[in-house]
Design an enzyme around this catalytic site. Structure first.
Site, mmCIF file in Angstrom:
data_model
loop_
_atom_site.group_PDB
_atom_site.id
_atom_site.type_symbol
_atom_site.label_atom_id
_atom_site.label_comp_id
_atom_site.label_asym_id
_atom_site.label_seq_id
_atom_site.Cartn_x
_atom_site.Cartn_y
_atom_site.Cartn_z
ATOM 1 N N ARG A 219 0.899 -1.167 -0.069
ATOM 2 C CA ARG A 219 0.005 -0.165 -0.195
ATOM 3 C C ARG A 219 0.971 0.774 -0.011
ATOM 4 N NH1 ARG A 219 -5.444 -2.334 3.675
ATOM 5 N NH2 ARG A 219 -5.157 -4.185 2.006
ATOM 6 N N GLU A 221 0.362 4.192 0.770
ATOM 7 C CA GLU A 221 -0.048 4.933 2.013
ATOM 8 C C GLU A 221 0.785 6.038 2.782
ATOM 9 O OE1 GLU A 221 -2.581 2.795 3.617
ATOM 10 O OE2 GLU A 221 -4.490 2.933 2.482
ATOM 11 N N ARG A 227 1.769 1.768 13.485
ATOM 12 C CA ARG A 227 1.490 0.500 12.857
ATOM 13 C C ARG A 227 1.133 0.280 11.628
ATOM 14 N NH1 ARG A 227 -4.408 1.552 16.381
ATOM 15 N NH2 ARG A 227 -4.820 3.110 15.315
ATOM 16 N N HIS A 228 1.532 0.376 10.657
ATOM 17 C CA HIS A 228 1.068 0.810 9.759
ATOM 18 C C HIS A 228 2.958 0.658 8.373
ATOM 19 C CE1 HIS A 228 -2.272 3.094 10.254
ATOM 20 N NE2 HIS A 228 -3.237 2.074 9.036
ATOM 21 N N GLU A 366 -7.618 -2.663 15.419
ATOM 22 C CA GLU A 366 -7.649 -3.898 14.710
ATOM 23 C C GLU A 366 -7.350 -4.851 14.611
ATOM 24 O OE1 GLU A 366 -9.902 -2.245 11.262
ATOM 25 O OE2 GLU A 366 -9.407 -3.632 10.121
ATOM 26 N N SER A 369 -10.821 -7.800 9.235
ATOM 27 C CA SER A 369 -12.105 -7.611 8.049
ATOM 28 C C SER A 369 -12.349 -7.778 7.696
ATOM 29 C CB SER A 369 -11.823 -5.804 7.559
ATOM 30 O OG SER A 369 -11.576 -5.051 8.292
ATOM 31 N N ARG A 417 0.600 -6.789 12.720
ATOM 32 C CA ARG A 417 -0.094 -6.755 14.133
ATOM 33 C C ARG A 417 -1.100 -8.511 14.856
ATOM 34 N NH1 ARG A 417 -4.229 -2.442 12.428
ATOM 35 N NH2 ARG A 417 -3.250 -0.666 11.961
#
Lengths: 443, 443
Positions: A219, A221, A227-228, A366, A369, A417
Site C-alpha cells: 500500500r 500510503e 502500526r502501518h 484492529e 476485517s 499486528r
C-alpha cells in the site's frame, strides 16, 4: 575447510547428566570472554541459547588458553570438547575444550551492542538488523513469529483450507480507495497488489471451496505510524457456502489455537520477553457497530454519528471498555454501515444499510476485517458503481460471478499486528525482519 | 437467506452403509442434468467429487421434479434429502431430495466446457480460470500443489528451519545479470526483488541458523517459454555451519518426503491425472560438471567446452542419459566453474576455478540451484568486483559479513517446476492459478 561436525548439538540440546564422556561440538558466536588470569570463560551463543566454555590455565594447553583469551566478541567459533555438569552455568553444564576453531573473526567495535545492556534506537537496530537479531529479545520475536505462521497454516489445513497464491503484479487498482505502487511491466503500467481479495473470490467461483493465502501486500500510503507499513504480510481466507458468522468462528478458533501452540512450543521465547501469555476465551464478544459508537459517545471524548468510521482514539475507548467489562482483549464489531465497507460486503436483506461485515479487534487496534461477500453479479456491479468505481475495470472479476458463484465469506488478518498484539510490541517494525516504510528501503 | 446448513457433508464424506435416514445437505455446482422423462438425474459437483441426485417422477413432488429438470448447468445449488446406497452412482450412493435450493443461476452458454470432454486452448482456460478450475484435472493439480507446500513446510519446520519473509521491494538490483521490474516507490526508484538470496544470507549473520521462505520472485526477462514466468514462487532455504553436501541432503530428503506425502494424502487427485507417482530414490546421483559435459559431448549433438553453461538441449541429453542408466529422474550436477555461478558461491580452496555449487536436475529441466556461500567479507567483495558489479551497491549486504558471519549454505527451488515435473505437466502456466508473463497481466 570441511564443515563436517562443526556442530553436534545446539547449546540447549545437551543433557549434562546423560552425555558422559562423548565428544560434543558447539558452534556459534563469542558472546563474552571473561579472563580472570588463572581461568578464562568463553560464553558461546547459538540460536537456541548459551553455553559456558571453561579453560583452566593449569589444566589446559597453553596455546589454546591464550587463543581463547584473545577471541574478539561476536566472532564465529566451533568448540569441541567434553561436558561437565555445572549448576551455575547456563543449561547446567560447562564445555571443557580440546579445540577451538575460529571460523570468521568479527571487526570491532560492533555497530550495536548485542548483550541487551545498552539500549539502541529502533532505526539503529534496523540499520544493523544482522546484529540486532543476535539480541535475545529480537531472536525471541522471530522464533515466535515462525510458530504463529506454522500454527495458522496447520489450523487452516486441518479445517480443509487449500493454500493458494494470487499475483502481486496486477493490471488494475483492486479495491479502490488505497494508493498503489505503479510498476513498469514491460511496455505497460501495472500495480503492486494491495490485497488478494478479488482473486480469492474468483477461486470461490472456481469451486476451490476453502482457500487461504499468506503473502505480501503493498500500500502506497504516506502514513508514518507505529502500526502501518507499506509492505506487510496478510493472512487471508475465503470459504464457500458459509456466512460471516461462520468465518468469525473460524477466526476466533484460529486465534485460540495459535496462542495455545505458542505457549506450548516456544515457552523459552516468551520467557525472554517476560510475557505470560493468556489464551483468549472463545467465543469473542460481538458488539454491533451501533453499540460500539454508543460506548464511544458515552465516554464523552468524541461524538460519533451513524456512518462515521472509528478513529484510533475510539478504537482505544471501546477496547478499554471491553477489557474492563470482560477481562478479554479480543472482540468483534459487527453489522457495519454498508457505505463505509468495501463494495463486496453483502448488505442484510431486510436492512440493506447494514452489511454482513465485521472487524476483529484487539484492545489496542484492529486486527482483521471480513464479511459475507455479494455473490450476485448485478448487485455487485451496482455496488461498484455506487462507490464511484468503474465496473469495466473489474471485468476480469465480475465475469466469475455470472456462471455460478456460490455464497461465500472471508477475512484478512494482518500478520504483523497479530504478532505485535500477542507480544505487546509497540512498533510494527519490531516484528518485521526488513520493514519497508516511506523512508526505509534498505536493508 | 441464512447459510446455516447449506452443506452437511462433502460428496466424498458420506458412507452410504452407515448414514441411515439422517438428513444430509450437499452444496455445489450442477454438473449435469439427465432428464429421461420418468426419472431425472442431477449430478452435483463439489471440490472433492460428485454425487447423483435422483428424482423419480412418480414418487416425488411434481414442482420439485420440474424445477430440477430445468436447472441450468453450472448453477449453484444446495440439495437436502436422504441417502440410498447405489453401487452404480459416484461414491456408491444417490441422494433423494426433499428440497433443492438454487443459490445462484449460471448464464449460458459457458465460456468453457467443464466436463473435460471438449479440449480448450491454454489461453482460453486461463482467461476463464474460474471455470477451468471446475474441471477435474485443474482441480487435482491445485489440490496437489497445496499438499506439496504443506509437506515442504512441515519437513523444513521438523528440521529446525524458521519461516521468514524478505522484502519484495528493494533499493538495488540484487544479484546482477537479471532484468528487474522498476517501481516508483514514493519519490524514489526501487525494484521488485528477484530472489531472497541476499536477505536470507543476512539472517545467517543474525544467528537465525536455519531459515526458509516461500514467496514470490519477479524477473523482467522477455522469455516466452513453457517453463518461465515473470512472477513465480520460490522455495528458499539457508543454513549455517553446514556445507553444500549437507544442504543437498536436506533437498533430496525433502523431495522424497513430499512425494511420499502426496501419494499418501491425495491419491484421488493423482488418479484423476492418471499418474502413478514413484518416490525418487535417495541419495540422488551426483555428476560433476565435468562428467556432465562429457556426457553431452559423447552424444555428439553439441560440443561443450569447460566454462560453457548447459543449454536446454544438453540438460535433456544428460537427463535421458541418467534416466537410462539409473531409472531415476532426479540428480545433482556439482562442482560448477566458479565463473558461471553467482558471485556468492564459495570456490574450492585447492582449485578455486571450481565452486562448491550444485544444481538439482529433473530429467526434463533444472529445479534448484544451491551452494556453500562465501562467508569471508574480502573474498566476497573481490568476487562482486570480478563479476563487474559495484560493491558499493551491496553495502547493506556486505556489512553483515564483517562482524561474525558463519559459514553457510543454501538453495532455491522453483515451486512451479517442482510441481510440474512431479505431475508431468508440460506448461508452467498450468500449475499457477493466475500466471504472469510478457503478454498476460489479467486475470
Amino acid at each position: 575447510m570441511s564443515l563436517a561436525n562443526l556442530r553436534t548439538h545446539y547449546t540447549t540440546q545437551i543433557d549434562p547428566g546423560k552425555i558422559g564422556d562423548d565428544k560434543v561440538a558447539l558452534a556459534g558466536w563469542v558472546h563474552e570472554v571473561r579472563d580472570l588470569g588463572g581461568i578464562c570463560f568463553v560464553v558461546l551463543r547459538d540460536r537456541q541459547g548459551r553455553a559456558q566454555v571453561t579453560l583452566v590455565k593449569k589444566k589446559i594447553d597453553r596455546e589454546l588458553f591464550n587463543f581463547a583469551r584473545k577471541l574478539i566478541r561476536e566472532s564465529v567459533i566451533s568448540v569441541r570438547g567434553i561436558i561437565k555438569p555445572e549448576e551455575k552455568a547456563p543449561n547446567g553444564y560447562e564445555l571443557i575444550p580440546d579445540e577451538i576453531e575460529l571460523l570468521n573473526e568479527a571487526e570491532s567495535p560492533l555497530p550495536l551492542d548485542t548483550t541487551g545492556k545498552v539500549d539502541a534506537e529502533l532505526d539503529t537496530r534496523l540499520d544493523s538488523r544482522f546484529i540486532d537479531l543476535r539480541r535475545s529479545r529480537t531472536n525471541a520475536i522471530f522464533r515466535i513469529r515462525h510458530e504463529v505462521l506454522h500454527a495458522v497454516r496447520n489450523y487452516l489445513a486441518k479445517e480443509g483450507f487449500l493454500e493458494t497464491s494470487s499475483p502481486k503484479v496486477v493490471a488494475t487498482a483492486t479495491e479502490g480507495g488505497t494508493a498503489l505502487f505503479p510498476i513498469t511491466y514491460f511496455d505497460r503500467e501495472a500495480f503492486l497488489n494491495q490485497s488478494p481479495q478479488l482473486f480469492k473470490q474468483i477461486l470461490m467461483s472456481g469451486g476451490m471451496d476453502r482457500v487461504f493465502e499468506i503473502g505480501p501486500i503493498f500500500r502506497a500510503e504516506e502514513h508514518d505510524t507505529r502500526r502501518h507499513l507499506n509492505e506487510a504480510t496478510s493472512i487471508d481466507i475465503e470459504a464457500s457456502f458459509v456466512d460471516h458468522f461462520d468465518v468469525m468462528e473460524i477466526l476466533e478458533n484460529m486465534v485460540e489455537y495459535v496462542y495455545t501452540r505458542v505457549i506450548e512450543n516456544v515457552p523459552d521465547a516468551l520467557e525472554v520477553l517476560g510475557i505470560e501469555l493468556k489464551v483468549p476465551k472463545t467465543p469473542f464478544l460481538k458488539l454491533t457497530y451501533q453499540e460500539a459508537i454508543e460506548i464511544v459517545n458515552s465516554h464523552g471524548e468524541e461524538e460519533l454519528k451513524w456512518g462515521d468510521d472509528l478513529s484510533t482514539l475510539s478504537e482505544h475507548t471501546i477496547g478499554e471498555h471491553v477489557f474492563q467489562e470482560t477481562g478479554e482483549e479480543h472482540y468483534f464489531i459487527i453489522d457495519w454501515p454498508t457505505e463505509i465497507k468495501p463494495f463486496y460486503a453483502m448488505p442484510y436483506e431486510e436492512k440493506p444499510e447494514f452489511s454482513k461485515s465485521f472487524d476483529m479487534m484487539h484492545r489496542t487496534m484492529e486486527l482483521s476485517s471480513g464479511a459475507q461477500r455479494i455473490h450476485f453479479p448485478e448487485m455487485l456491479k451496482n455496488r461498484i458503481a455506487d462507490q464511484g468505481l468503474d465496473p469495466e475495470g473489474f471485468d476480469f472479476y465480475l465475469r466469475a460471478f455470472s456462471y455460478g458463484m456460490p455464497p461465500h465469506s472471508g477475512w484478512g488478518l494482518g500478520c504483523e499486528r497479530f504478532v505485535m498484539t500477542m507480544l505487546g510490541v509497540e512498533n510494527i517494525r519490531d516484528v518485521v525482519l526488513f520493514p519497508r516504510d516511506r523512508r526505509r528501503l534498505s536493508p
